[in-house]
Design a protein around this motif. Structure first.
Motif, PDB file in Angstrom:
ATOM      1  N   GLU A 297       6.289  20.128 -21.514  1.00 53.27           N
ATOM      2  CA  GLU A 297       6.407  19.295 -20.316  1.00 53.27           C
ATOM      3  C   GLU A 297       7.787  18.651 -20.264  1.00 53.27           C
ATOM      4  N   VAL A 298       8.479  18.844 -19.152  1.00 53.53           N
ATOM      5  CA  VAL A 298       9.771  18.178 -18.967  1.00 53.53           C
ATOM      6  C   VAL A 298       9.524  16.673 -18.921  1.00 53.53           C
ATOM      7  N   PRO A 299      10.311  15.882 -19.635  1.00 51.25           N
ATOM      8  CA  PRO A 299      10.102  14.430 -19.630  1.00 51.25           C
ATOM      9  C   PRO A 299      10.014  13.871 -18.211  1.00 51.25           C
ATOM     10  N   THR A 300       9.144  12.902 -18.038  1.00 51.52           N
ATOM     11  CA  THR A 300       8.895  12.336 -16.711  1.00 51.52           C
ATOM     12  C   THR A 300      10.160  11.814 -16.059  1.00 51.52           C
ATOM     13  N   ILE A 301      11.030  11.210 -16.859  1.00 49.79           N
ATOM     14  CA  ILE A 301      12.253  10.635 -16.298  1.00 49.79           C
ATOM     15  C   ILE A 301      13.147  11.727 -15.718  1.00 49.79           C
ATOM     16  N   ILE A 302      13.174  12.907 -16.369  1.00 47.96           N
ATOM     17  CA  ILE A 302      14.007  14.003 -15.863  1.00 47.96           C
ATOM     18  C   ILE A 302      13.375  14.615 -14.617  1.00 47.96           C
ATOM     19  N   THR A 303      12.063  14.840 -14.652  1.00 51.19           N
ATOM     20  CA  THR A 303      11.381  15.376 -13.473  1.00 51.19           C
ATOM     21  C   THR A 303      11.555  14.444 -12.280  1.00 51.19           C
ATOM     22  N   SER A 304      11.413  13.150 -12.523  1.00 50.18           N
ATOM     23  CA  SER A 304      11.586  12.172 -11.448  1.00 50.18           C
ATOM     24  C   SER A 304      12.993  12.238 -10.870  1.00 50.18           C
ATOM     25  N   THR A 305      13.961  12.408 -11.743  1.00 49.30           N
ATOM     26  CA  THR A 305      15.352  12.475 -11.284  1.00 49.30           C
ATOM     27  C   THR A 305      15.599  13.706 -10.439  1.00 49.30           C
TER      28      THR A 305
ATOM     29  N   ASN B 151       1.452  16.638  -2.348  1.00 51.69           N
ATOM     30  CA  ASN B 151       2.019  17.821  -2.999  1.00 51.69           C
ATOM     31  C   ASN B 151       1.986  17.688  -4.517  1.00 51.69           C
ATOM     32  N   MET B 152       2.241  16.485  -5.011  1.00 52.66           N
ATOM     33  CA  MET B 152       2.158  16.249  -6.451  1.00 52.66           C
ATOM     34  C   MET B 152       0.708  16.313  -6.932  1.00 52.66           C
ATOM     35  N   PHE B 153      -0.229  15.990  -6.056  1.00 53.33           N
ATOM     36  CA  PHE B 153      -1.647  15.945  -6.388  1.00 53.33           C
ATOM     37  C   PHE B 153      -2.255  17.339  -6.494  1.00 53.33           C
ATOM     38  N   GLN B 154      -1.565  18.337  -5.976  1.00 51.81           N
ATOM     39  CA  GLN B 154      -2.114  19.690  -5.894  1.00 51.81           C
ATOM     40  C   GLN B 154      -2.527  20.229  -7.257  1.00 51.81           C
TER      41      GLN B 154
ATOM     42  N   GLY C 224       6.314   7.779  -7.595  1.00 49.87           N
ATOM     43  CA  GLY C 224       5.250   6.861  -7.958  1.00 49.87           C
ATOM     44  C   GLY C 224       3.994   7.593  -8.386  1.00 49.87           C
ATOM     45  N   PHE C 225       3.608   8.647  -7.649  1.00 44.73           N
ATOM     46  CA  PHE C 225       2.420   9.409  -8.012  1.00 44.73           C
ATOM     47  C   PHE C 225       2.635  10.154  -9.322  1.00 44.73           C
ATOM     48  N   LEU C 226       3.854  10.663  -9.535  1.00 45.25           N
ATOM     49  CA  LEU C 226       4.148  11.397 -10.766  1.00 45.25           C
ATOM     50  C   LEU C 226       3.912  10.518 -11.990  1.00 45.25           C
ATOM     51  N   TRP C 227       4.398   9.295 -11.957  1.00 45.95           N
ATOM     52  CA  TRP C 227       4.226   8.390 -13.084  1.00 45.95           C
ATOM     53  C   TRP C 227       2.779   7.943 -13.207  1.00 45.95           C
ATOM     54  N   ALA C 228       2.130   7.648 -12.084  1.00 46.36           N
ATOM     55  CA  ALA C 228       0.750   7.174 -12.139  1.00 46.36           C
ATOM     56  C   ALA C 228      -0.195   8.258 -12.641  1.00 46.36           C
ATOM     57  N   SER C 229       0.057   9.511 -12.259  1.00 45.92           N
ATOM     58  CA  SER C 229      -0.858  10.597 -12.614  1.00 45.92           C
ATOM     59  C   SER C 229      -0.765  10.997 -14.064  1.00 45.92           C
TER      60      SER C 229
ATOM     61  N   GLY D 150      -6.172  10.265 -16.667  1.00 43.94           N
ATOM     62  CA  GLY D 150      -6.018  10.517 -15.243  1.00 43.94           C
ATOM     63  C   GLY D 150      -6.544   9.428 -14.334  1.00 43.94           C
ATOM     64  N   HIS D 151      -6.788   8.215 -14.879  1.00 45.87           N
ATOM     65  CA  HIS D 151      -7.283   7.146 -14.015  1.00 45.87           C
ATOM     66  C   HIS D 151      -6.269   6.807 -12.925  1.00 45.87           C
ATOM     67  N   GLY D 152      -4.984   7.007 -13.216  1.00 46.45           N
ATOM     68  CA  GLY D 152      -3.953   6.710 -12.235  1.00 46.45           C
ATOM     69  C   GLY D 152      -4.062   7.570 -11.000  1.00 46.45           C
ATOM     70  N   VAL D 153      -4.661   8.775 -11.139  1.00 43.55           N
ATOM     71  CA  VAL D 153      -4.809   9.667  -9.994  1.00 43.55           C
ATOM     72  C   VAL D 153      -5.762   9.054  -8.964  1.00 43.55           C
ATOM     73  N   SER D 154      -6.926   8.608  -9.413  1.00 45.30           N
ATOM     74  CA  SER D 154      -7.899   8.016  -8.490  1.00 45.30           C
ATOM     75  C   SER D 154      -7.356   6.750  -7.845  1.00 45.30           C
ATOM     76  N   HIS D 155      -6.675   5.936  -8.625  1.00 41.82           N
ATOM     77  CA  HIS D 155      -6.080   4.721  -8.066  1.00 41.82           C
ATOM     78  C   HIS D 155      -5.033   5.067  -7.014  1.00 41.82           C
ATOM     79  N   SER D 156      -4.250   6.117  -7.301  1.00 39.32           N
ATOM     80  CA  SER D 156      -3.215   6.531  -6.345  1.00 39.32           C
ATOM     81  C   SER D 156      -3.833   7.014  -5.047  1.00 39.32           C
ATOM     82  N   LEU D 157      -4.963   7.728  -5.150  1.00 40.77           N
ATOM     83  CA  LEU D 157      -5.638   8.217  -3.948  1.00 40.77           C
ATOM     84  C   LEU D 157      -6.125   7.066  -3.083  1.00 40.77           C
ATOM     85  N   MET D 158      -6.627   6.018  -3.712  1.00 40.96           N
ATOM     86  CA  MET D 158      -7.075   4.847  -2.953  1.00 40.96           C
ATOM     87  C   MET D 158      -5.891   4.188  -2.241  1.00 40.96           C
TER      88      MET D 158
END
Length: 543
Positions: A65-73, A329-332, A470-475, A480-488
């Motif tokens: 997995e590419v580090p989140t900070i790099i993917t976000s960038t 798109n990130m949720f896919q 924001g979704f990338l970091w939360a998910s 995966g609790h961040g996914v449901s919170h993000s959907l709300m």
């Protein structure tokens, strides 16, 4: 002051050039979506190539997995470039003309696409620096294309089918998404077929003592090739874009040259010069010159009195929908994750190939049909109603997905969640994702049209940055609790967008573009604009 050359455009029958303009203008959106939506496969391959270590104490889904900070960038630099591109090119479009700025933005898209496939070395740090720089350049070109494509199509179209034509331009985005998936699938299949089978190992087949998953050296070329292919459709339309005349509305209303406007239109559409002879004579009168010289500047007090609420409503609507759309798109991956083979049981090409297949499936079954329904319905139902209804149904679907899936997102969320996700995507395209692109191109005067569209789009892309990163970091939270919170949260954003649309967005269906410069009793004032008032003004715009 009505000009006959513009009246002739408004009542012109649908002609061959209308469809040609849709293709030429839409090819920019086609290239935009190709470049933005092929990045999931690219980042999947980059993770396997540049982060090959196996951490056996970690969940296998987290391997390579590419580090989140790099993917976000990588995501953020392209979107930030789009923000800058929209703000810069929208000004150029209103100052030097749509056609000239259009060509420059296209060149930047071509250079950025080719540059994304290049890097100074194979060191990960240099690869990401190079990729980030050229994606930023690509984003600037993409950002410039949004206001120019919408403005050009709006100013070429007739009144009756203007919404369908602009929606047709935007629908090319769906085909760009589909092509990015198909091209990636072809490239992956070819590279896999020609690869040495001994080098196409699955991580699960490695000995327990192995801590590195080797990949074929030529795999580093595959993702670069996919990115560089994005330059082909853009470069193919450069000549056609440069052959397009300047829009008649810009030439007549901004440059004050009605004779040239008629000549330009006469080259591509059936509008004879004899119909605008009165325009040429009228523009030479003292009253006409005085009328055209008494114009209010951008961001003046008069501008805000007439168009302030429209600009805020268009910008805020675009901001809110992009938060949700880019998060979707990130949720896919989470929706289809239960139907995907774990990456540890697949080689590098099949791993990326399965993501491309699911994205192609969504494009064919949901994305493109949503655009087509909008094209068909937009000039019958209206922009505001489609946008409000789309946001409402998106909110219902998102709230339901978040509540129905109580098992977490580490397993198959079920067929119901997949269907609801598809409906959410459908109503975003048959709804606010398309209408937020259309409305700003119709609401503002010709001399401000590209600028106001660019401002609205730039604010929208800020929402895209917030939503996707924001979704990338939360998910990536545990379990995966961040996914449901993000959907709300996304559902609440849709509800807010619904109220902004219902109370503040003005309907443009059936109105001439020049009618939006007039001020009537309930248009362009700083309070809530309820629908009964808007309907009254649409029927009697001169009162």
């Amino acid at each position: 002051m009505a000009l006959k050359v513009l009246s002739a455009l408004d009542v012109a029958k649908t002609q061959y050039y209308h469809f040609k303009a849709i293709i030429i203008a839409g090819m920019g959106l086609f290239t935009d979506s190709y470049d933005l939506f092929c990045i999931p496969f690219v980042m999947r391959m980059i993770g396997r190539i540049y982060y090959p270590k196996i951490h056996r104490a970690v969940d296998q889904t987290k391997w390579f997995e590419v580090p989140t900070i790099i993917t976000s960038t990588m995501i953020g630099v392209a979107l930030m470039g789009a923000v800058i591109g929209q703000l810069v090119f929208c000004q150029l479009g209103d100052r030097v003309g749509r056609r000239r700025a259009y060509g420059v933005s296209l060149v930047m898209m071509v250079v950025g696409s080719i540059g994304c496939g290049l890097s100074l070395s194979k060191l990960p740090s240099m690869v990401f620096v190079s990729l980030g720089f050229f994606r930023f350049l690509l984003g600037i070109g993409i950002g410039g294309d949004y206001p120019l494509s919408a403005t050009i199509m709006a100013e070429f179209a007739n009144k009756r089918t203007r919404g369908a034509f602009i929606a047709g331009v935007f629908s090319m985005q769906g085909f760009g998404i589909l092509l990015s998936s198909l091209v990636s699938m072809i490239v992956f299949s070819i590279f896999e077929a020609s690869a040495d089978e001994h080098k196409l190992t699955r991580p699960s087949e490695l000995a327990p003592s192995a801590n590195i998953s080797q990949v074929p050296p030529e795999a580093d070329l595959a993702w670069r090739l996919i990115l560089m292919i994005g330059a082909i459709p853009a470069s193919m339309t450069y000549y056609l874009r440069m052959k397009m005349p300047e829009t008649a509305r810009y030439t007549a209303l901004v440059e004050k040259n009605t004779l040239q406007a008629a000549k330009d239109i006469g080259k591509v559409m059936n509008v004879p010069l004899s119909t605008i002879q009165e325009d040429v004579e009228m523009m030479n009168t003292t009253n006409a010159r005085t009328s055209f010289s008494n114009t209010y500047p951008l961001f003046s007090r008069e501008f805000f009195r007439r168009h302030g609420l429209d600009l805020i409503a268009a910008s805020l609507s675009w901001f809110l929908i992009d938060i949700v759309f880019y998060s979707l798109n990130m949720f896919q991956y989470h929706v289809f994750g239960g139907h995907m083979t774990p990456k540890s049981h697949m080689n590098i090409y099949k791993d990326a190939l399965q993501i491309a297949k699911f994205q192609a499936l969504v494009a064919i079954c949901v994305t493109i049909p949503g655009y087509f329904v909008t094209v068909y319905m937009i000039d019958y139902v209206g922009r505001v109603k489609i946008q409000a209804a789309g946001l409402f149904f998106m909110a219902v679907c998102l709230f339901t997905i978040a509540k129905v899936n109580t098992r977490g997102w580490g397993s198959d969320p079920g067929v119901g969640s997949i269907i609801l996700y598809g409906l959410t995507f459908f109503f975003s395209n048959f709804g606010p994702n398309t209408t937020t692109f259309i409305v700003p191109s119709e609401l503002f005067p010709a001399r401000f049209r590209a600028t106001c569209h660019g401002i609205s789009g730039a604010v929208g892309k800020v929402g895209a940055i917030i939503g996707s990163i924001g979704f990338l970091w939360a998910s990536r939270e545990s379990h995966g609790h961040g996914v449901s919170h993000s959907l709300m949260v996304m559902g609440c954003v849709c509800v807010l967008g619904f109220f902004v649309t219902y109370f503040f967005t003005r309907e443009t269906m059936g109105r001439l573009l020049e009618e939006n410069e007039n001020v009537d009793e309930f248009t362009g004032v700083w309070f809530v604009r309820f629908w009964p008032w808007a309907k009254r003004n649409e029927i009697n715009p001169g009162e």
